[in-house]
Enzyme design. Structure first.
Site, PDB file in Angstrom:
ATOM      1  N   HIS A  37      36.916  43.677  37.706  1.00 21.22           N
ATOM      2  CA  HIS A  37      36.636  42.323  37.201  1.00 21.22           C
ATOM      3  C   HIS A  37      36.440  42.341  35.686  1.00 21.22           C
ATOM      4  O   HIS A  37      36.884  41.434  34.982  1.00 21.22           O
ATOM      5  CB  HIS A  37      35.366  41.770  37.856  1.00 21.22           C
ATOM      6  CG  HIS A  37      35.454  41.601  39.338  1.00 21.22           C
ATOM      7  ND1 HIS A  37      34.766  42.392  40.230  1.00 21.22           N
ATOM      8  CD2 HIS A  37      36.168  40.723  40.092  1.00 21.22           C
ATOM      9  CE1 HIS A  37      35.030  42.008  41.460  1.00 21.22           C
ATOM     10  NE2 HIS A  37      35.885  41.003  41.416  1.00 21.22           N
ATOM     11  N   LYS A 149      45.597  44.058  42.537  1.00 18.62           N
ATOM     12  CA  LYS A 149      45.157  44.646  43.809  1.00 18.62           C
ATOM     13  C   LYS A 149      45.402  43.664  44.961  1.00 18.62           C
ATOM     14  O   LYS A 149      45.829  44.043  46.034  1.00 18.62           O
ATOM     15  CB  LYS A 149      43.683  45.048  43.758  1.00 18.62           C
ATOM     16  CG  LYS A 149      43.434  46.089  44.821  1.00 18.62           C
ATOM     17  CD  LYS A 149      42.074  46.212  45.392  1.00 18.62           C
ATOM     18  CE  LYS A 149      41.323  45.063  45.825  1.00 18.62           C
ATOM     19  NZ  LYS A 149      41.272  44.877  47.284  1.00 18.62           N
TER      20      LYS A 149
END
Ligand code: PAF
Length: 282
Positions: A37, A149
């Site tokens: 993140h 991802k």
């Protein structure tokens, strides 16, 4: 760093920034933040003047029996990570601010959302595309950042933004991995030490696919079989899919083509993990 829980206050802050001539970047998350993140916030900071991170564990993208209730909620640590990473505003609404009891609207991407994750998690992508649309409506970003991802998710969000004329550029950022190759994920913290060791086989299987695509004449179906075999060669990994697909349509590839994506979903103990790798055929 501002922290807002209300959509209207968030929109007000973002509009004030825009009136000052600042470009807006949005990083949607469900919290339990990790280096993956942070890399999205970094990318947003490089390309935008005002960065909004959103933290919302979205109930509508979890199916019955999935981990909504036990999904890690670590707001204080998340806010600190956002602050250190340089976010300007964090929007972290309660469920009631996002979904009125009277709500009746779902945003649904059709074909792309029916395969792979969509087939294993019915309704999941309806929840994702609906909440991301709402987050875009609140934060009105010039660019929004998603991790590779969740390969299928970023394709679906691109499709949705194009189909609905959402005025936002979707930016996909590289997968951030642990030293043994395991893709960073908020769900990795569910893994027991033994399962954590097994989990690195997912990356090994993807690397095997990358090598076979680059160095052997094998067709995609046989490369997919080699990935499955690698995962199945130890106890404790339940493969849900291990496929080689077209990187845009996600249709399974029968023949070697210019590029492809290898995608894996597997359960290790009770934890479901996904990962992928772009392939180039020699
Ligand atoms: O990738 C996620 O964390 C979520 O699916 C997202 C995009 C924040 C929507 O809830």
């Amino acid at each position: 760093m501002l922290v807002e829980t209300s959509p209207s206050a968030t929109r007000r802050e973002v509009r004030t920034a825009r009136q000052q001539g600042l470009s807006i970047g949005c990083v949607p998350t469900m919290g339990a933040l990790h280096a993956g993140h942070v890399s999205l916030i970094d990318a947003a900071r490089q390309q935008c003047d005002f960065v909004v991170a959103t933290i919302f564990v979205n109930p509508t993208q979890f199916g019955p029996g999935e981990d909504f209730l036990k999904y890690p909620r670590t707001l204080d640590a998340d806010l600190e990570m956002c602050r250190v990473a340089g976010a300007n505003l964090v929007f972290t609404p309660p469920v009631t601010a996002m979904y009125a009891d009277s709500a009746q609207t779902i945003v649904r991407v059709t074909k792309l959302a029916q395969v792979l994750e969509g087939a294993h998690r019915p309704g999941h992508f309806d929840g994702v595309s609906t909440v991301v649309t709402k987050l875009f409506n609140t934060t009105e970003p010039d660019r929004a950042y998603f991790g590779q991802k969740d390969y299928q998710q970023q394709l679906i969000i691109r499709q949705m933004a194009a189909d609905l004329d959402q005025p936002v550029e979707i930016v996909t950022c590289p997968i951030i991995r642990e030293p043994d190759g395991l893709a960073m994920s908020s769900r990795n913290r569910y893994l027991s030490p033994h399962d954590r060791q097994l989990a690195s086989r997912i990356f090994q299987a993807l690397k095997l696919a990358e090598q076979l695509a680059a160095e052997s004449p094998l067709p995609p179906t046989e490369i997919a079989w080699a990935m499955t075999n690698h995962l199945n060669s130890v106890d404790g990994i339940a493969v849900q899919y291990a496929v080689i697909a077209d990187p845009v349509t996600l249709e399974p590839l029968a023949d070697r083509s210019d590029s492809a994506v290898a995608l894996i979903a597997a359960k290790i103990g009770a934890t479901r993990l996904i990962d992928n790798q772009i392939l180039r055929f020699r």
